[in-house]
Design a protein around this motif. Structure first.
Motif, PDB file in Angstrom:
ATOM      1  N   ARG A 162      -4.164   8.387  -8.599  1.00  0.00           N
ATOM      2  CA  ARG A 162      -4.385   8.613 -10.026  1.00  0.00           C
ATOM      3  C   ARG A 162      -5.547   7.777 -10.551  1.00  0.00           C
ATOM      4  N   GLU A 163      -5.716   6.596  -9.968  1.00  0.00           N
ATOM      5  CA  GLU A 163      -6.788   5.702 -10.414  1.00  0.00           C
ATOM      6  C   GLU A 163      -8.166   6.303 -10.175  1.00  0.00           C
ATOM      7  N   ALA A 223       0.821  -1.216   0.000  1.00  0.00           N
ATOM      8  CA  ALA A 223       0.000   0.000   0.000  1.00  0.00           C
ATOM      9  C   ALA A 223       0.850   1.259   0.000  1.00  0.00           C
ATOM     10  N   TYR A 224       1.952   1.250   0.723  1.00  0.00           N
ATOM     11  CA  TYR A 224       2.801   2.438   0.827  1.00  0.00           C
ATOM     12  C   TYR A 224       3.318   2.860  -0.542  1.00  0.00           C
ATOM     13  N   PHE A 225       3.713   1.890  -1.359  1.00  0.00           N
ATOM     14  CA  PHE A 225       4.282   2.204  -2.668  1.00  0.00           C
ATOM     15  C   PHE A 225       3.208   2.477  -3.714  1.00  0.00           C
ATOM     16  N   GLY A 226       1.960   2.134  -3.415  1.00  0.00           N
ATOM     17  CA  GLY A 226       0.902   2.304  -4.403  1.00  0.00           C
ATOM     18  C   GLY A 226       0.013   3.506  -4.178  1.00  0.00           C
ATOM     19  N   VAL A 227       0.372   4.375  -3.235  1.00  0.00           N
ATOM     20  CA  VAL A 227      -0.494   5.500  -2.890  1.00  0.00           C
ATOM     21  C   VAL A 227      -0.721   6.412  -4.094  1.00  0.00           C
TER      22      VAL A 227
END
Length: 234
Positions: free
Chosen positions: A202-203, A193-197
């Motif tokens: 943007r999503e 989750a940390y790297f996908g914030v």
């Protein structure tokens, strides 16, 4: 004279204060409206697509081809591998080895400066044991909607397995099914989750755009039509 200046100054401060208050109200209203729209788009896209996405290879219904959505092999800084890319490659290779798909269409962005997502995906899949003659590259998958449209219009796919992280596969399947295509999906492993914030932020906007694209536009695809298994992969 002094009193008049003070009164004028007070009037300017009051006008400025009222203007600031109005701008604050407009900003708050805009934020709330966008949040509601984004939440609605997120829920609707997931509602339509989620039932058609498998999380396990054994739950995937075999079809002719998988559509691997593009990602850069390196992170934004270029100093480390991109987990999104690696997990999509792992998922695609697993489906092929399990006999769930016969061919793979790898669709992404290719530029004149040497940036080439489809070639990177093909090379990574070959390294995972997928034969190169089973992999077709689409170098004009600049956006998810382009990859979906071209998979159908150029590669003749009406029922394909979209391979990407669940949130991304949901959006692609939503757009495909809005245009009558029977696309399903296989969810690649997601990143921490940390790297996908930033990606998830943007999503939220991408899903609003997906609603507009799905219901208001048909994508034209330029290029030579390709028949999987008959035409030689480029």
């Amino acid at each position: 004279m002094g009193l008049g200046l003070r009164e004028a100054g007070g009037g300017l401060r009051e006008s400025f204060s009222r203007m600031v208050n109005r701008l604050q109200r407009v900003a708050i209203f805009g934020f709330v409206a966008y949040a509601l729209l984004a939440a609605g788009a997120w829920v609707w896209v997931s509602h339509v697509s989620s039932p058609h996405i498998a999380d396990s290879v054994r739950d995937v219904t075999p079809v002719q081809a998988g559509l691997v959505l593009g990602a850069s092999p390196r992170n934004r800084n270029g100093d480390a591998p991109n987990a999104y890319f690696a997990y999509r490659i792992d998922a695609a290779a697993a489906l092929y080895k399990a006999g769930k798909i016969q061919y793979l269409v790898v669709s992404g962005d290719r530029r004149d400066d040497g940036y080439d997502e489809p070639t990177a995906m093909r090379d990574a899949l070959v390294a995972e044991g997928v034969p190169p003659d089973r992999i077709y590259r689409d170098a004009a998958g600049f956006h998810t909607r382009d990859s979906v449209a071209r998979a159908h219009l150029l590669f003749g796919l009406s029922d394909a397995i979209v391979i990407s992280q669940r949130f991304h596969a949901e959006r692609a399947i939503f757009m495909a099914r809005a245009h009558g295509l029977r696309f399903s999906g296989y969810a690649a492993q997601d990143v921490d989750a940390y790297f996908g914030v930033l990606t998830m932020a943007r999503e939220t906007f991408s899903r609003i755009v997906a609603l507009v694209d799905a219901y208001t536009s048909d994508r034209a695809a330029k290029g030579k039509a390709i028949t999987l298994g008959s035409d030689t992969p480029s």
